[in-house]
Design an enzyme around this catalytic site. Structure first.
Site, mmCIF file in Angstrom:
data_model
loop_
_atom_site.group_PDB
_atom_site.id
_atom_site.type_symbol
_atom_site.label_atom_id
_atom_site.label_comp_id
_atom_site.label_asym_id
_atom_site.label_seq_id
_atom_site.Cartn_x
_atom_site.Cartn_y
_atom_site.Cartn_z
ATOM 1 N N ALA A 251 0.837 -1.204 0.000
ATOM 2 C CA ALA A 251 0.000 0.000 0.000
ATOM 3 C C ALA A 251 0.872 1.255 0.000
ATOM 4 O O ALA A 251 1.266 1.738 -1.058
ATOM 5 C CB ALA A 251 -0.954 -0.029 1.194
ATOM 6 N N ARG A 252 1.191 1.765 1.174
ATOM 7 C CA ARG A 252 2.044 2.937 1.312
ATOM 8 C C ARG A 252 2.891 2.772 2.573
ATOM 9 O O ARG A 252 2.419 2.304 3.609
ATOM 10 C CB ARG A 252 1.215 4.221 1.420
ATOM 11 C CG ARG A 252 0.559 4.666 0.121
ATOM 12 C CD ARG A 252 1.576 5.166 -0.899
ATOM 13 N NE ARG A 252 0.964 5.706 -2.111
ATOM 14 C CZ ARG A 252 0.693 4.990 -3.195
ATOM 15 N NH1 ARG A 252 0.976 3.694 -3.220
ATOM 16 N NH2 ARG A 252 0.138 5.568 -4.254
ATOM 17 N N GLU A 280 10.388 6.663 0.178
ATOM 18 C CA GLU A 280 10.153 5.731 -0.921
ATOM 19 C C GLU A 280 11.360 4.822 -1.156
ATOM 20 O O GLU A 280 11.197 3.635 -1.433
ATOM 21 C CB GLU A 280 9.827 6.520 -2.191
ATOM 22 C CG GLU A 280 9.536 5.671 -3.414
ATOM 23 C CD GLU A 280 8.234 4.912 -3.335
ATOM 24 O OE1 GLU A 280 8.048 3.978 -4.137
ATOM 25 O OE2 GLU A 280 7.385 5.241 -2.485
ATOM 26 N N HIS A 299 8.942 -1.137 -5.056
ATOM 27 C CA HIS A 299 7.649 -0.584 -5.476
ATOM 28 C C HIS A 299 7.295 -1.058 -6.894
ATOM 29 O O HIS A 299 7.050 -0.260 -7.792
ATOM 30 C CB HIS A 299 7.665 0.940 -5.417
ATOM 31 C CG HIS A 299 6.296 1.546 -5.304
ATOM 32 N ND1 HIS A 299 6.075 2.813 -4.842
ATOM 33 C CD2 HIS A 299 5.064 1.052 -5.620
ATOM 34 C CE1 HIS A 299 4.784 3.091 -4.853
ATOM 35 N NE2 HIS A 299 4.142 2.024 -5.319
#
Length: 341
Positions: A251-252, A280, A299
């Site tokens: 998700a994040r 990130e 990612h």
């Protein structure tokens, strides 16, 4: 839509080509041009140059993607005929704002298309986690024999009868639930927006978050990143997880207190499959790179490579629906923005 002076609405693109390969292959652009009028197949990368000024002056439909410049008041002032923005990607936060909605310009996006590869990645992660695939791999490679891996096959591992905890009935969370249906899993769901009746319809058991964390063999996170959800997975909740359980985050990163996650991972109590972090890119010294019970990816759960064409297809479909006077399938309204990831 109101017909343009030419009879076919003018269409432009705004995105970074280096980040959006495969999103709009030639066949999709030709399909658009057969119904609308593509002004220039080369996307705008800025709204500040003379070429952008010329294109925006005519544009009625703007298709955007990753790396698109913000559509702010200055950009809108150059686009008097703009009626629709379709984002060939997921979130539109940072791309559009109140000035666009104030003008009555419609907005749509391809988040549903991006949800599919994330859900597929998550399913693979769940199956691999259940069978402890990464642990088997590491021991087998390290030992060059099966002295440790054969006895492990008698442990309480595998995917039969496992309890899976899904946090968030988002587009991705719901697709993961659908993909889990053919397997012999018990699926728990935490989402305060889902009532018991809807949970039953989805084929899951509604659970409170702490109960889910304590009961699940594998926990998969699919909540939106909002101020209210920041660090929702904290030290207290991680401490509830079973020994040997796996935590998955596609998700994040901001949803997780990463210092707390690393602390519990260092004890060996749980495993983790991590595709997103905060920041990130983790710092070079981050334990995520070194811990043997962490499977870290950069990612990639979302659309990469050829999967990106789904984004373009969905955006083009929405643009064509608009041209044909049909309702948009994935319209974003002003009030939706506060709950979007």
């Amino acid at each position: 839509m109101t017909p343009s002076l030419s009879g076919r609405p003018a269409i432009s693109f705004a995105m970074l080509p280096s980040r959006t390969q495969h999103v709009l292959p030639e066949a999709l652009i030709q399909r658009l041009d057969s119904i609308g009028r593509v002004l220039d197949a080369a996307p705008m990368q800025s709204f500040d140059d003379s070429r952008a000024a010329k294109l925006l002056a005519e544009t009625e439909i703007l298709i955007t993607g990753w790396g698109a410049p913000t559509i702010d008041g200055a950009a809108l002032a150059q686009a008097p005929h703009l009626k629709l923005v379709v984002h060939a990607a997921g979130t539109v936060k940072g791309l559009v704002g109140d000035s666009l909605f104030d003008r009555g310009i419609l907005v749509s996006h391809a988040a549903q298309a991006n949800a599919l590869p994330v859900a597929e990645f998550t399913l693979a992660a769940i199956i691999f986690a259940g069978k402890k695939v990464f642990r088997f791999r590491d021991f087998y490679v390290a030992d060059r024999n099966r002295n440790r891996t054969v006895p492990m096959q008698a442990d309480a591992i595998g995917n039969y009868g496992r309890t899976i905890g899904i946090i968030g009935a988002s587009r991705i969370g719901r697709r993961v639930i659908e993909l889990l249906a053919p397997f012999n899993y018990r699926v728990l769901l935490y989402d305060p927006m889902v009532n018991a009746a809807e949970a039953t319809r989805l084929g899951v058991e509604k659970a409170e978050l702490d109960a889910l964390m304590a009961s699940a063999d594998i926990v998969s996170l699919h909540a939106p990143s909002l101020p209210a959800t920041r660090h929702m997975i904290n030290a207290q909740r991680l401490s509830l997880m079973k020994k040997g359980a796996t935590f998955i985050n596609t998700a994040r990163g901001a949803l997780v207190d990463e210092a707390a996650l690393i602390a519990v991972l260092k004890t060996g109590h749980i495993d983790a499959i991590i595709d997103v972090t905060d920041p990130e890119i983790p710092e070079a010294a981050s334990a995520f790179y070194e811990l043997p019970n962490v499977f870290l990816t950069p990612h990639i759960a979302g659309a990469v490579g050829l999967e990106r064409t789904r984004l373009g297809e969905m955006a083009v479909d929405e643009a064509i629906r608009f041209i044909e006077g049909k309702p948009l399938l994935y319209e974003i309204r002003r009030e939706d923005m506060a709950l979007m990831a």
